[in-house]
Design an enzyme around this catalytic site. Structure first.
Site, short mmCIF file in Angstrom:
data_model
loop_
_atom_site.label_atom_id
_atom_site.label_comp_id
_atom_site.label_asym_id
_atom_site.label_seq_id
_atom_site.Cartn_x
_atom_site.Cartn_y
_atom_site.Cartn_z
N LEU A 1 0.99 -1.13 0.08
CA LEU A 1 -0.04 0.04 0.11
C LEU A 1 1.01 1.32 0.05
O LEU A 1 1.06 1.88 0.97
CB LEU A 1 -0.91 0.14 1.21
CG LEU A 1 -2.25 0.57 1.39
CD1 LEU A 1 -3.05 0.72 -0.45
CD2 LEU A 1 -3.29 0.47 2.12
N HIS A 2 1.57 1.37 -1.03
CA HIS A 2 2.75 2.55 -1.36
C HIS A 2 2.26 3.11 -2.63
O HIS A 2 1.80 2.54 -3.47
CB HIS A 2 3.97 1.79 -1.25
CG HIS A 2 4.42 1.40 0.14
ND1 HIS A 2 5.45 0.39 0.21
CD2 HIS A 2 4.23 1.99 1.14
CE1 HIS A 2 5.71 0.16 1.50
NE2 HIS A 2 4.99 0.98 2.29
N ALA A 3 3.07 4.20 -3.01
CA ALA A 3 3.12 4.83 -4.21
C ALA A 3 1.84 4.99 -4.71
O ALA A 3 0.68 5.31 -4.27
CB ALA A 3 4.20 4.22 -5.08
#
Lengths: 94, 550
Positions: free
Chosen positions: A14-16
């Protein structure tokens, strides 16, 4: 209270880009949504900084919660978004 | 009475040829936080702090809208969302209502998230720089100062800076910036490479550049390294006309590279992706296809199919022409997240380039398989080379891997003096050599590529560097195999005939440098080139070598 438990599907976690898509969707929802991992404190799902700080990786289980009218439908669509591999949907033009 | 003399011109090293002028604007510095002040009207102060953050969001969104590059747009939008975060805005308000002034409230609100990111480590720790950038921008707006970074005033100007970082170059709009002048930096710094790629005149290591006041009109000569100060409008207009005429004359030469007496020299382009091919229109092929772009910012290795598609796009555009593709050159100044490399005290002397393959042989296997697949589907003449090779054994191992993948032509880069000194032995096991002059300079002179103070050691005219290039040229002639230069030195029209005289059979450079180099070669016979090479080799230092040839 509506609740969904969902496993993060995006390869980068759950990044970028996956985080940006999720936070934007949560921000546009008609109800206030929170997200948490494990027993940690729930944080607002429309907060990019808080969502990033969860450090959720691919395969991490997260819990979405919301109250009020439209909560069930909102959580359904957000859970669906989280479960997909949004990185794989990235166009391969770079 | 004589006319009062204008201010003395400044002098630096010209690293990208051409003449351009305009008002100076500096890369705005990060403003330091002033001493805290008491807050008299908390509501107004809170509004001021929130307005500053909103201004940052608006600026990042404008940049995202202007940029055509998908990856960059995603990054800018994600950063805008961080500055627009409701939790952050609430925290800023709370700090102000508790009596903190706007800049300190912004700083404090970011500090909480900064600490959380740092504690999390990994990907989040790498994003701390993004948070700092957002904080600096918002603090600057609170203080009524320009946001730090490259200005975007909406008109043409000359950009000045201490030095440019790769991150600055992302913000640089070539429609507005007409020339670059930096106080620090050397011929192989990011500033120089960027300027040549964009075709902007540039002067680096220019003492006094950072003292130029915003708005001062200067004329930058990227060929001689002179920067004239307080230039009047007539003079500026005349210089611009002369520059246009010069560019037109240079562009008029075309066709394959050759000396005046017809000795062929392949003029090739350096590219990082298919989109760079547009600027490389006049090239006979590609002498350096860097593959790092595909791997940057990736948390996992791109899969074979994705790699093959990216390579195929380039190969297809070059059907019938030579493409020299370089396998992954990571490590040192180009770390990749998915490699999880441990900290090295001297990354430039550590596990980088082909050395990575010792620990991760599958990286090379996958990449070679992707290249082979892409080559099969297109008509390009694909050559493959490895970066950072020091010994014959490494070269032989690489050549075996290339041939096993079904690719016919294997070569290695000469970036380490050991490889230059043993060029003959390397050519026993590979088909060609390509000299990366930037790294070869850095390793020959033990001088960091990014160091401005050591710029003079990194000058490609240094006779010791030319001596190593001559070793490679001699070995190439003896073996009857192609040897070329793909570093920035190849883009210098004055140096190009010298390199040919030293035995180079190809020169590869950014697309915009091709025309001046083609014109320079066409003006010399091969015997001239050999004579110039002898003069340069015999000179006592770089400055004298340049003068001997000019």
């Amino acid at each position: 209270m509506a609740t969904r438990t969902v496993t993060v599907g995006s390869a980068s976690g759950l990044h970028a880009r996956p985080a940006a898509l999720f936070v934007a969707a949560a921000g546009a929802a008609p109800v206030r949504v929170t997200i948490r991992t494990g027993e940690k404190r729930a944080v607002p799902a429309n907060s990019m900084l808080s969502v990033l700080s969860l450090g959720a990786k691919q395969g991490t289980e997260v819990v979405l919660e919301a109250d009020g009218e439209g909560a069930e439908a909102t959580l359904d669509s957000l859970a669906d978004l989280l479960a997909r591999d949004l990185d794989a949907e990235e166009p391969a033009d770079v | 009475m004589s006319e009062p003399a204008g201010p003395a011109p400044l002098h630096g090293i010209g690293v990208s040829p051409g003449l351009a002028g305009g008002p100076v604007l500096r890369v705005a510095p990060v403003p330091p936080l002033p001493a805290p002040v008491p807050v008299t009207d908390p509501d107004a102060e809170a509004d001021r702090a929130v307005a500053a953050l909103r201004e940052v969001v608006a600026e990042l969104t404008r940049r995202a809208d202007r940029s055509g590059e998908k990856t960059l747009v995603d990054v800018l939008r994600a950063q805008a969302m961080m500055a627009d975060d409701p939790v952050l805005l609430d925290a800023v308000r709370e700090h102000v209502l508790a009596g903190t002034d706007a800049p300190h409230a912004v700083d404090a609100a970011f500090a909480t998230h900064r600490a959380a990111f740092e504690a999390a480590g990994g990907y989040l720790a790498e994003r701390v720089a993004d948070l700092d950038d957002l904080r600096d921008r918002a603090v600057a707006v609170c203080l009524g100062r320009p946001m730090p970074g490259v200005p975007s005033p909406g008109h043409r100007y000359v950009l000045t800076a201490w030095d440019l970082a790769p991150a600055d170059t992302v913000d640089l709009d070539p429609e507005q910036v007409v020339a670059l002048v930096t106080e620090s930096g050397g011929p192989t710094s990011h500033t120089a490479i960027l300027a040549r790629a964009l075709g902007l005149p540039a002067v680096v290591a220019c003492s006094g550049a950072r003292d130029l006041v915003d708005g001062t009109v200067v004329l930058v000569d990227g060929t001689t390294g002179a920067v004239r100060v307080d230039v009047d409008p007539d003079e500026l207009a005349a210089a611009e006309t002369a520059e246009r005429e010069r560019r037109t004359a240079v562009a008029a030469t075309s066709g394959p590279g050759r000396t005046a007496d017809g000795h062929p020299v392949a003029l090739l382009a350096n590219i990082g992706a298919a989109r760079d091919l547009a600027a490389a229109d006049g090239a006979e092929g590609v002498g350096l296809f860097r593959t790092e772009l595909l791997f940057l910012d990736r948390t996992r290795e791109p899969e074979l199919a994705e790699q093959a598609e990216a390579y195929r796009e380039v190969f297809a555009a070059l059907a019938g022409r030579r493409v020299v593709i370089r396998t992954l050159d990571a490590g040192a100044d180009k770390p990749l997240p998915f490699l999880h490399q441990t900290d090295e005290p001297n990354p430039a002397l550590g596990v980088r380039g082909l050395r990575l393959v010792r620990e991760r042989p599958e990286l090379l296997r996958t990449q070679l398989a992707a290249i082979a697949r892409a080559a099969e589907q297109t008509g390009a003449d694909v050559w493959v080379m490895a970066p950072m090779v020091a010994t014959r054994a490494e070269a032989a191992q690489f050549a075996d891997a290339v041939h096993e993948a079904g690719l016919p032509k294997a070569g290695v880069m000469v970036e380490v003096p050991a490889a230059a000194l043993r060029a003959g032995q390397l050519l026993e096991v590979v088909d060609f050599l390509s000299i990366g002059t930037n790294d070869l300079s850095q390793y020959t002179f033990a001088a960091d590529r990014q160091s401005g103070v050591l710029a003079e050691l990194l000058d490609p005219w240094q006779p010791a560097l030319l001596r190593l290039i001559a070793e490679v040229g001699t070995a190439g002639r003896a073996a009857g195999k192609p040897v070329g230069v793909c570093g920035e030195a190849a883009a210098d029209p004055l140096l190009a005939p010298v390199l040919v005289g030293l035995g180079m059979t190809s020169l590869s450079m950014s697309g915009r440098s091709l025309a001046p180099v083609r014109a320079a070669l066409a003006a010399r016979t091969y015997a001239d080139c050999e004579r110039l090479a002898r003069l340069a080799l015999a000179a006592d230092d770089a400055e004298r070598a340049r003068k001997a040839v000019a």
